[in-house]
Scaffold this motif. Structure first.
Motif, PDB file in Angstrom:
ATOM      1  N   ALA A 201       0.830  -1.204   0.000  1.00 10.43           N
ATOM      2  CA  ALA A 201       0.000   0.000   0.000  1.00 10.43           C
ATOM      3  C   ALA A 201       0.868   1.258   0.000  1.00 10.43           C
ATOM      4  O   ALA A 201       0.588   2.225  -0.727  1.00 10.43           O
ATOM      5  N   GLY A 202       1.921   1.265   0.806  1.00 11.66           N
ATOM      6  CA  GLY A 202       2.798   2.423   0.845  1.00 11.66           C
ATOM      7  C   GLY A 202       3.540   2.626  -0.458  1.00 11.66           C
ATOM      8  O   GLY A 202       3.723   3.763  -0.920  1.00 11.66           O
ATOM      9  N   PHE A 203       3.978   1.533  -1.071  1.00 14.36           N
ATOM     10  CA  PHE A 203       4.677   1.608  -2.354  1.00 14.36           C
ATOM     11  C   PHE A 203       3.753   2.168  -3.430  1.00 14.36           C
ATOM     12  O   PHE A 203       4.121   3.113  -4.148  1.00 14.36           O
ATOM     13  N   ASP A 204       2.561   1.618  -3.540  1.00 14.73           N
ATOM     14  CA  ASP A 204       1.614   2.069  -4.567  1.00 14.73           C
ATOM     15  C   ASP A 204       1.261   3.535  -4.389  1.00 14.73           C
ATOM     16  O   ASP A 204       1.177   4.298  -5.370  1.00 14.73           O
ATOM     17  N   ARG A 205       1.050   3.936  -3.135  1.00 11.05           N
ATOM     18  CA  ARG A 205       0.681   5.338  -2.868  1.00 11.05           C
ATOM     19  C   ARG A 205       1.797   6.286  -3.281  1.00 11.05           C
ATOM     20  O   ARG A 205       1.560   7.305  -3.959  1.00 11.05           O
ATOM     21  N   ALA A 206       3.028   5.982  -2.890  1.00 17.29           N
ATOM     22  CA  ALA A 206       4.143   6.872  -3.198  1.00 17.29           C
ATOM     23  C   ALA A 206       4.448   6.893  -4.698  1.00 17.29           C
ATOM     24  O   ALA A 206       4.781   7.953  -5.255  1.00 17.29           O
ATOM     25  N   ILE A 207       4.344   5.744  -5.354  1.00 20.63           N
ATOM     26  CA  ILE A 207       4.553   5.691  -6.808  1.00 20.63           C
ATOM     27  C   ILE A 207       3.556   6.611  -7.515  1.00 20.63           C
ATOM     28  O   ILE A 207       3.912   7.373  -8.427  1.00 20.63           O
ATOM     29  N   ALA A 208       2.282   6.550  -7.075  1.00 18.48           N
ATOM     30  CA  ALA A 208       1.253   7.391  -7.689  1.00 18.48           C
ATOM     31  C   ALA A 208       1.498   8.867  -7.396  1.00 18.48           C
ATOM     32  O   ALA A 208       1.354   9.724  -8.283  1.00 18.48           O
ATOM     33  N   GLU A 209       1.875   9.173  -6.149  1.00 17.30           N
ATOM     34  CA  GLU A 209       2.103  10.567  -5.774  1.00 17.30           C
ATOM     35  C   GLU A 209       3.247  11.199  -6.559  1.00 17.30           C
ATOM     36  O   GLU A 209       3.184  12.393  -6.894  1.00 17.30           O
ATOM     37  N   ARG A 210       4.265  10.410  -6.882  1.00 17.13           N
ATOM     38  CA  ARG A 210       5.428  10.963  -7.582  1.00 17.13           C
ATOM     39  C   ARG A 210       5.388  10.722  -9.083  1.00 17.13           C
ATOM     40  O   ARG A 210       6.311  11.121  -9.796  1.00 17.13           O
ATOM     41  N   GLY A 211       4.343  10.058  -9.581  1.00 16.80           N
ATOM     42  CA  GLY A 211       4.241   9.799 -11.012  1.00 16.80           C
ATOM     43  C   GLY A 211       5.334   8.887 -11.535  1.00 16.80           C
ATOM     44  O   GLY A 211       5.855   9.086 -12.644  1.00 16.80           O
ATOM     45  N   LEU A 212       5.669   7.861 -10.764  1.00 10.78           N
ATOM     46  CA  LEU A 212       6.757   6.955 -11.126  1.00 10.78           C
ATOM     47  C   LEU A 212       6.228   5.687 -11.780  1.00 10.78           C
ATOM     48  O   LEU A 212       5.023   5.434 -11.810  1.00 10.78           O
ATOM     49  N   HIS A 213       7.140   4.868 -12.273  1.00 13.42           N
ATOM     50  CA  HIS A 213       6.805   3.548 -12.799  1.00 13.42           C
ATOM     51  C   HIS A 213       7.235   2.513 -11.757  1.00 13.42           C
ATOM     52  O   HIS A 213       8.410   2.458 -11.389  1.00 13.42           O
ATOM     53  N   GLY A 214       6.299   1.711 -11.306  1.00 12.74           N
ATOM     54  CA  GLY A 214       6.614   0.753 -10.252  1.00 12.74           C
ATOM     55  C   GLY A 214       6.166  -0.657 -10.597  1.00 12.74           C
ATOM     56  O   GLY A 214       5.177  -0.860 -11.303  1.00 12.74           O
TER      57      GLY A 214
END
Length: 338
Positions: A201-214
Motif C-alpha cells: 500500500a505504501g509503495f503504490d501510494r508513493a509511486i502514484a504521488e510521484r508519477g513513477l513507474h513501479g
C-alpha cells in the motif's frame, strides 16, 4: 526457612512444594492452599515463584513464533531476544511456542494449558485465527504486529506503509523513475501477512504521488532467492534503477545479482528498505534503511503484557513506530540503464 521445612510442615514432598511454587507441574488446589498456609504461618518471604503461587500466576509468558522449520530473519531473532531480555528484567520466564500447520497443537496448549500468564504473538496476519482464538478464550496477550481490526487488541508495530513510502520518496528525490518493491515470500503475502500488505500500500501510494513507474514482486526469504529474484527483475524490466524492500534476508542475494550484471551499488543501482539496524550496518555496502528498533519493541510488548496481566480490563494500548531512514551506502543519484 527453606523448601524442605515447608514440605515437612505441609506433609508433602519437596518436589511438590517446588512444583507448586514454579507451576512446572500441576498441583491440586487443596495442596497449593496447604502449602500457602504454611508459608503464611511461618512468615516465609518467598522468591518470585512463591509470590506467583500466592498470586495464582506462573511468572511465565508465552512467545508465539513462526514455525521452527522456517529460518527466522535477523529482525525476528531480534524480537525474540528483546522479549526474553525484557522478561528477565521483570523476573519472568519465557516459553517459546511455534505456530502454524503441525504446530497448532503447541499453540493450543499455550492458550488452554495454564502454562503462562500471558502471550506475545509475532508475525500477525490481517485476518489471524490465533488472535481470534486468544480473544475468545485465551490469556491476556499482546501482538508484535496487528490485524485488520487493530482496536481489538494491544500491540506494537512498525509502520511499514509509511516507511516504504518514505523509501520511494527518497529514491524519487535522487531522480529514480523506475522502481520495484521486493516483498516477503508469496505464500506469506497471500496468507494476509500484515507488513507485506502495508508495504504494498505504501509503495503504490508513493509511486502514484510521484508519477513513477513501479513493479511489485514477492521473493522467498533467503539470499539465493534474492539473487534469482533480482536477476529476473533485471531481465524483465531493464529500465529499473532502484528497489525498495522489506525482505532483509534476500538483500545479500540482490547484491550478488547486481554484481553479476556488472552494476555497482549505488553508482548504477540503488536499494533502500526496512531492516534491523545492526544487520543493515554490517552489509557490504551498508544498507540505506529505516532501522527497526527490535530491542525497544520487545521491551514495550512485555511492558504492555504485564499491564494486561495485572488488569485484563485495562484499555488496549497501541504503539506504531516509524523510525527515520538512515542514509548509508546503497542509494545515490539515478543513472538511466535503458
Amino acid at each position: 526457612m527453606n523448601i524442605g521445612e515447608i514440605a515437612k510442615r505441609a506433609g508433602v514432598s519437596r518436589s511438590t512444594v517446588s512444583y507448586a511454587l514454579t507451576g512446572k507441574r500441576p498441583v491440586s488446589e487443596e495442596t497449593k492452599r496447604r502449602i500457602q498456609a504454611v508459608i503464611d504461618e511461618l512468615g516465609y518471604r518467598p522468591n518470585a515463584a512463591a509470590r506467583a503461587l500466592k498470586e495464582g500466576r506462573t511468572r511465565t509468558i508465552g512467545l508465539v513464533i513462526p514455525p521452527a522449520s522456517q529460518r527466522l530473519t535477523d529482525m525476528q531473532l531480534g524480537f525474540v531476544a528483546s522479549v526474553v531480555d525484557a522478561a528477565a528484567r521483570a523476573d519472568l520466564d519465557v516459553l517459546l511456542s511455534p505456530s502454524g500447520g503441525e504446530h497448532d497443537r503447541s499453540f493450543e496448549r499455550v492458550v488452554t494449558g495454564r502454562r503462562v500468564d500471558g502471550v506475545i504473538l509475532m508475525e500477525i496476519r490481517l485476518e489471524d485465527d490465533r488472535v481470534t482464538r486468544l480473544l475468545e478464550s485465551g490469556p491476556p496477550f499482546v501482538g508484535i504486529g496487528r490485524t485488520r481490526r487493530p482496536e481489538d487488541m494491544s500491540w506494537v508495530d512498525i509502520d511499514y506503509e509509511t516507511l516504504i513510502a518514505k523509501c520511494v520518496h527518497h529514491l524519487a528525490d535522487l531522480g529514480h523513475r523506475h522502481l520495484a518493491l521486493v516483498n516477503r515470500n508469496a505464500e506469506l503475502v497471500a496468507a494476509g501477512y500484515g507488513p507485506g500488505h502495508r508495504a504494498q500500500a505504501g509503495f503504490d501510494r508513493a509511486i502514484a504521488e510521484r508519477g513513477l513507474h513501479g513493479v511489485r514482486v514477492c521473493c522467498a526469504d533467503d539470499a539465493q532467492a534474492g539473487q534469482s529474484c533480482l536477476r529476473q527483475l533485471l531481465a524483465d524490466h531493464p529500465e529499473l534503477t532502484a528497489i525498495a524492500t522489506i525482505n532483509e534476508a534476500a538483500v545479500s542475494g540482490m547484491y550478488r545479482a547486481l554484481a553479476e550484471a556488472d552494476l555497482t551499488v549505488p553508482g548504477d543501482f540503488s536499494i533502500a528498505g526496512v531492516a534491523a539496524q545492526h544487520w543493515a550496518e554490517n552489509l557490504h555496502p551498508p544498507l540505506t534503511a529505516a532501522d527497526v528498533p527490535a530491542d525497544e519493541m520487545g521491551a514495550r510488548a512485555v511492558e504492555l503484557l504485564i499491564q494486561r496481566i495485572a488488569d485484563p480490563a485495562t484499555p488496549h494500548r497501541h504503539l506504531l513506530i516509524a523510525p527515520p531512514i538512515s542514509l548509508r551506502a546503497t542509494t545515490g543519484p539515478a543513472r538511466p540503464r535503458a
